[in-house]
Scaffold this motif. Structure first.
Motif, mmCIF file in Angstrom:
data_model
loop_
_atom_site.group_PDB
_atom_site.id
_atom_site.type_symbol
_atom_site.label_atom_id
_atom_site.label_comp_id
_atom_site.label_asym_id
_atom_site.label_seq_id
_atom_site.Cartn_x
_atom_site.Cartn_y
_atom_site.Cartn_z
ATOM 1 N N UNK A 3 0.829 -1.212 0.000
ATOM 2 C CA UNK A 3 0.000 0.000 0.000
ATOM 3 C C UNK A 3 0.865 1.264 0.000
ATOM 4 N N UNK A 4 0.469 2.228 -0.793
ATOM 5 C CA UNK A 4 1.137 3.526 -0.801
ATOM 6 C C UNK A 4 0.387 4.414 0.173
ATOM 7 N N UNK A 5 1.106 4.992 1.124
ATOM 8 C CA UNK A 5 0.487 5.854 2.128
ATOM 9 C C UNK A 5 0.927 7.291 1.898
ATOM 10 N N UNK A 6 -0.035 8.182 1.809
ATOM 11 C CA UNK A 6 0.239 9.594 1.563
ATOM 12 C C UNK A 6 -0.398 10.431 2.665
ATOM 13 N N UNK A 7 0.262 11.510 3.037
ATOM 14 C CA UNK A 7 -0.277 12.408 4.063
ATOM 15 C C UNK A 7 -0.223 13.839 3.537
ATOM 16 N N UNK A 8 -1.308 14.573 3.760
ATOM 17 C CA UNK A 8 -1.391 15.970 3.333
ATOM 18 C C UNK A 8 -1.995 16.815 4.446
ATOM 19 N N UNK A 9 -1.486 18.030 4.593
ATOM 20 C CA UNK A 9 -2.092 19.017 5.479
ATOM 21 C C UNK A 9 -2.921 19.957 4.614
ATOM 22 N N UNK A 64 -4.168 9.183 2.671
ATOM 23 C CA UNK A 64 -4.660 8.377 1.562
ATOM 24 C C UNK A 64 -3.859 7.077 1.505
ATOM 25 N N UNK A 65 -4.585 5.969 1.415
ATOM 26 C CA UNK A 65 -3.966 4.665 1.218
ATOM 27 C C UNK A 65 -4.367 4.171 -0.172
ATOM 28 N N UNK A 66 -3.351 3.847 -0.977
ATOM 29 C CA UNK A 66 -3.584 3.444 -2.353
ATOM 30 C C UNK A 66 -3.097 2.013 -2.556
ATOM 31 N N UNK A 67 -3.984 1.163 -3.037
ATOM 32 C CA UNK A 67 -3.633 -0.186 -3.466
ATOM 33 C C UNK A 67 -4.287 -0.406 -4.826
ATOM 34 N N UNK A 138 -13.511 1.714 -4.787
ATOM 35 C CA UNK A 138 -13.049 0.390 -5.199
ATOM 36 C C UNK A 138 -12.731 0.355 -6.693
ATOM 37 N N UNK A 139 -11.720 -0.400 -7.040
ATOM 38 C CA UNK A 139 -11.386 -0.596 -8.454
ATOM 39 C C UNK A 139 -12.512 -1.377 -9.129
ATOM 40 N N UNK A 140 -12.808 -1.021 -10.370
ATOM 41 C CA UNK A 140 -13.767 -1.773 -11.146
ATOM 42 C C UNK A 140 -15.226 -1.461 -10.887
ATOM 43 N N UNK A 141 -15.514 -0.443 -10.076
ATOM 44 C CA UNK A 141 -16.908 -0.063 -9.838
ATOM 45 C C UNK A 141 -17.151 1.290 -10.491
#
Length: 143
Positions: A3-9, A64-67, A138-141
């Motif tokens: 998982x790619x984890x991103x943080x933003x203020x 944000x968590x990206x998979x 979700x992917x594919x929806x």
């Protein structure tokens, strides 16, 4: 893929920066080759959340968590909380000030659009403490 984890203020003092985070995430997802429909839904939902954070809560944070299977965005603030969540989910209902409306925001579509463009939306809110909105795409929806 891990998982790619991103943080933003999110800066709550400058409307010109509102939408910056959703734009960064959109560009990153595009570079990673995500489905355009998934990118669009993510960008719209995150943008609406970001605007709400600026209008109502003086900013906050977005994680944000990206998979490959899903994107989960957690928008947290320490604002006033949402007094009537049921009303806030109604299209057109807004507690935005006249000044915010004059800037073209506060039409009461933020939360309804966030729900419309996600596969799942969870809201935790406490008066005087803040709000956390978790958006899952979700992917594919399609929405």
């Amino acid at each position: 893929m891990e998982p790619m984890l991103l943080h933003f203020d999110v800066d709550g003092n400058d409307f010109t920066l509102a939408g910056e985070t959703s734009s960064k995430v959109k560009k990153m997802l595009t570079k990673l080759g995500f489905d355009p429909a998934m990118i669009r839904r993510t960008a719209i939902a995150m943008y609406e959340g970001e605007i709400n954070m600026v209008i109502h809560a003086n900013g906050g944070t977005i994680d944000v968590e990206v998979t490959p299977e899903k994107i989960v965005a957690r928008l947290k603030d320490t604002g006033p909380g949402i007094a009537d969540l049921e009303k806030a989910m109604t299209e057109g209902y807004s507690t935005a000030t006249n000044q915010v409306r004059e800037l073209g925001f506060g039409a009461g579509m933020g939360l309804p659009n966030m729900k419309k463009y996600t596969d799942d939306m969870q809201i935790e809110t406490e008066i005087g403490k803040g709000t956390c909105v978790t958006l899952t795409i979700l992917a594919g929806t399609q929405n």
